[in-house]
Design a protein around this motif. Structure first.
Motif, mmCIF file in Angstrom:
data_model
loop_
_atom_site.group_PDB
_atom_site.id
_atom_site.type_symbol
_atom_site.label_atom_id
_atom_site.label_comp_id
_atom_site.label_asym_id
_atom_site.label_seq_id
_atom_site.Cartn_x
_atom_site.Cartn_y
_atom_site.Cartn_z
ATOM 1 N N ARG A 1 -21.978 6.518 10.997
ATOM 2 C CA ARG A 1 -20.821 7.315 10.600
ATOM 3 C C ARG A 1 -19.703 7.208 11.631
ATOM 4 N NH1 ARG A 1 -22.284 12.682 10.796
ATOM 5 N NH2 ARG A 1 -20.388 13.274 9.676
ATOM 6 N N PHE A 2 -20.059 7.213 12.925
ATOM 7 C CA PHE A 2 -19.032 7.049 13.954
ATOM 8 C C PHE A 2 -18.321 5.704 13.770
ATOM 9 C CE2 PHE A 2 -17.683 5.245 18.014
ATOM 10 C CZ PHE A 2 -16.807 6.217 18.450
ATOM 11 N N TRP A 3 -19.084 4.644 13.525
ATOM 12 C CA TRP A 3 -18.484 3.325 13.334
ATOM 13 C C TRP A 3 -17.619 3.285 12.084
ATOM 14 C CZ3 TRP A 3 -17.622 -0.405 16.524
ATOM 15 C CH2 TRP A 3 -18.434 -0.561 17.645
ATOM 16 N N GLY A 4 -18.084 3.931 11.013
ATOM 17 C CA GLY A 4 -17.302 3.927 9.782
ATOM 18 C C GLY A 4 -15.961 4.611 9.953
ATOM 19 N N TYR A 5 -15.988 5.799 10.570
ATOM 20 C CA TYR A 5 -14.730 6.512 10.824
ATOM 21 C C TYR A 5 -13.825 5.701 11.765
ATOM 22 C CZ TYR A 5 -16.364 10.904 8.705
ATOM 23 O OH TYR A 5 -16.789 11.876 7.838
ATOM 24 N N SER A 6 -14.394 5.183 12.839
ATOM 25 C CA SER A 6 -13.597 4.460 13.825
ATOM 26 C C SER A 6 -12.983 3.192 13.233
ATOM 27 C CB SER A 6 -14.458 4.100 15.044
ATOM 28 O OG SER A 6 -14.901 5.263 15.707
ATOM 29 N N LEU A 7 -13.769 2.471 12.432
ATOM 30 C CA LEU A 7 -13.259 1.235 11.845
ATOM 31 C C LEU A 7 -12.239 1.497 10.748
ATOM 32 C CD1 LEU A 7 -16.456 -1.003 11.749
ATOM 33 C CD2 LEU A 7 -14.453 -1.231 13.239
ATOM 34 N N SER A 8 -12.422 2.567 9.986
ATOM 35 C CA SER A 8 -11.407 2.879 8.972
ATOM 36 C C SER A 8 -10.075 3.193 9.637
ATOM 37 C CB SER A 8 -11.863 4.038 8.081
ATOM 38 O OG SER A 8 -12.028 5.230 8.829
ATOM 39 N N SER A 9 -10.114 3.914 10.749
ATOM 40 C CA SER A 9 -8.899 4.202 11.500
ATOM 41 C C SER A 9 -8.330 2.936 12.139
ATOM 42 C CB SER A 9 -9.198 5.245 12.583
ATOM 43 O OG SER A 9 -8.058 5.515 13.365
ATOM 44 N N ALA A 10 -9.201 2.123 12.750
ATOM 45 C CA ALA A 10 -8.745 0.922 13.445
ATOM 46 C C ALA A 10 -8.153 -0.100 12.488
ATOM 47 C CB ALA A 10 -9.911 0.305 14.215
ATOM 48 N N LEU A 11 -8.808 -0.300 11.346
ATOM 49 C CA LEU A 11 -8.339 -1.312 10.404
ATOM 50 C C LEU A 11 -7.089 -0.853 9.664
ATOM 51 C CD1 LEU A 11 -11.840 -2.382 9.088
ATOM 52 C CD2 LEU A 11 -10.236 -3.857 10.345
ATOM 53 N N SER A 12 -7.029 0.432 9.332
ATOM 54 C CA SER A 12 -5.827 0.955 8.685
ATOM 55 C C SER A 12 -4.631 0.857 9.626
ATOM 56 C CB SER A 12 -6.048 2.409 8.259
ATOM 57 O OG SER A 12 -4.905 2.930 7.616
ATOM 58 N N SER A 13 -4.814 1.301 10.865
ATOM 59 C CA SER A 13 -3.720 1.205 11.840
ATOM 60 C C SER A 13 -3.487 -0.242 12.258
ATOM 61 C CB SER A 13 -4.031 2.052 13.075
ATOM 62 O OG SER A 13 -5.179 1.575 13.740
ATOM 63 N N GLY A 14 -4.486 -1.110 12.049
ATOM 64 C CA GLY A 14 -4.321 -2.527 12.367
ATOM 65 C C GLY A 14 -3.167 -3.152 11.607
ATOM 66 N N ALA A 15 -2.950 -2.699 10.378
ATOM 67 C CA ALA A 15 -1.803 -3.196 9.611
ATOM 68 C C ALA A 15 -0.503 -2.840 10.326
ATOM 69 C CB ALA A 15 -1.826 -2.606 8.205
ATOM 70 N N PHE A 16 -0.441 -1.635 10.890
ATOM 71 C CA PHE A 16 0.763 -1.207 11.602
ATOM 72 C C PHE A 16 0.930 -1.986 12.903
ATOM 73 C CE2 PHE A 16 2.655 1.640 14.835
ATOM 74 C CZ PHE A 16 3.938 1.705 14.318
ATOM 75 N N PHE A 17 -0.166 -2.212 13.635
ATOM 76 C CA PHE A 17 -0.058 -2.948 14.895
ATOM 77 C C PHE A 17 0.360 -4.398 14.657
ATOM 78 C CE2 PHE A 17 -2.962 0.446 16.553
ATOM 79 C CZ PHE A 17 -2.056 0.943 17.476
ATOM 80 N N ALA A 18 -0.133 -4.997 13.573
ATOM 81 C CA ALA A 18 0.325 -6.340 13.224
ATOM 82 C C ALA A 18 1.827 -6.332 12.937
ATOM 83 C CB ALA A 18 -0.452 -6.858 12.012
#
Length: 401
Positions: free
Chosen positions: A213-230
């Protein structure tokens, strides 16, 4: 100086202080972006070298967050915040007076210490509230924070044209002094010291890393914000080189995602308690993907413009404004006794991925390719974010949570 000796050390911080701590970190990331072309001329460096000031900053942010969490769980939130702000001020002066690009990049990496504001303001909220209420409060904190990146590039472009690029570092220095003074007087300690050594604190990481669950939450945040960082890594090139916008125009257009982020944070603050973090994260990830997909469709059809490119980034902002506060609260609630450690680790995952995506976006774009490589990269990370939160929802159903 004994930073922890203030009489205010036992009073909880006000939301204004939390917003300023998060906002200063956001301002330091994007205020100077419209100045990158002229900074490259000043330092006689290639534009791609100057773009490293984004990617390296994000990378050091990620590393520091791994360290800040356990240190703050051991020593308390207050002293770590105050020392971090003081070091940020020194690093900012180093950026202003750097004689060459190499020394500038070193001090730019040192500026990343300001990430203590983002990590520990969120940890402080989790110290004080339960999961859904914490998501709501984090939403309000980051809604206020969204004002800063929304107007930051526009202000940066105007400062650049009026006073030169160094003005974009004097402004965060002055704001940093003000934030340090406010934090000293207002930010009381929100968590009891763990009583553990740093080695013992770092040994708590496997407890988080073994949690799906920690990985799921962290990756959903990281990948969603990844679009913004790109987007951070590629949008300045698209604005100036593909569409011929001035620094001031890029600054104004650049704030489009922050407008959406502000609205998304408002939705989080208003509805997270009612609908729960998982549903809010899922909806946010879908908004994110939809905005990028619509922009890509227009470019593939030959109708892409500066207005359409930056305009659809508003949906990316809305999605992130819904995803990040709720996913952060979810990650911090998997193991509540490790709130600062979880905040740092999830933030490190997000910014580490962001550093890579920002650098990758800068290398993919040329006049010949146009905007499509950036849009494909953003769409891929957005879809993967949807998959990540769906894995959390499925896991919780299996556990009967």
């Amino acid at each position: 100086m004994q930073f922890s000796s203030s009489p205010a050390r036992r009073s909880p911080p006000t939301i204004t202080t939390l917003v300023l701590l998060s906002g200063l970190s956001a301002l330091s990331l994007n205020l100077f972006l419209p100045s990158l072309p002229n900074m490259a001329l000043h330092f006689q460096a290639d534009y791609k070298v100057m773009q490293l000031s984004i990617a390296l900053y994000l990378l050091v942010n990620a590393v520091l967050q791994i360290l800040i969490g356990p240190i703050a769980d051991k020593a308390g939130r207050r002293p770590v915040l105050l020392w971090g702000l003081a070091l940020f001020l020194l690093a900012t002066l180093g950026c202003i007076y750097a004689p060459n690009v190499e020394i500038f990049l070193v001090f730019r990496m040192c500026q990343a210490i300001i990430v203590v504001g983002m990590v520990l303001s969120r940890a402080a909220v989790r110290d004080l509230y339960d999961q859904d209420q914490a998501a709501s409060m984090i939403g309000y904190v980051t809604m206020g924070m969204a004002i800063v990146p929304m107007i930051g590039p526009a202000i940066g472009g105007l400062l650049e044209e009026s006073f030169g690029w160094k003005a974009n570092f004097w402004l965060p220095f002055v704001l940093g002094v003000m934030t340090l003074l406010l934090t000293y007087s207002d930010f009381g300690e929100t968590s009891a010291k763990s009583g553990k050594t740093l080695i013992q604190q770092f040994r708590e990481y496997p407890e988080l890393l073994r949690s799906p669950r920690f990985w799921g939450y962290s990756l959903s945040s990281a990948l969603s914000s990844g679009a913004f960082f790109a987007y951070l890594g590629g949008a300045p090139f698209i604005g100036t080189e593909l569409f011929g916008l001035s620094a001031a125009e890029v600054g104004i257009y650049f704030g489009a995602p922050a407008v959406g982020y502000f609205f998304g944070n408002f939705v989080s603050g208003r509805y997270s308690v009612r609908f729960g973090v998982n549903r809010m994260v899922l909806w946010g990830c879908w908004f994110n993907a939809a905005g990028v997909a619509m922009s890509a469709i227009l470019f593939l059809a030959g109708f892409g413009t500066a207005l359409s490119f930056f305009g659809f980034m508003t949906f990316v902002g809305i999605g992130n404004g819904m995803t990040i506060p709720n996913a952060t609260s979810g990650a911090l609630s998997v193991r509540p006794h490790l709130a600062a450690t979880a905040s740092g680790l999830s933030g490190a995952i997000m910014l580490g991925g962001g550093a890579g995506l920002s650098a990758l976006a800068g290398t993919l774009l040329t006049h010949e390719t146009g905007a499509m490589p950036l849009l494909w990269l953003m769409l891929t990370t957005s879809v993967l974010a949807v998959c990540a939160i769906l894995s959390v929802i499925r896991r919780e159903r299996q556990l009967g949570l």
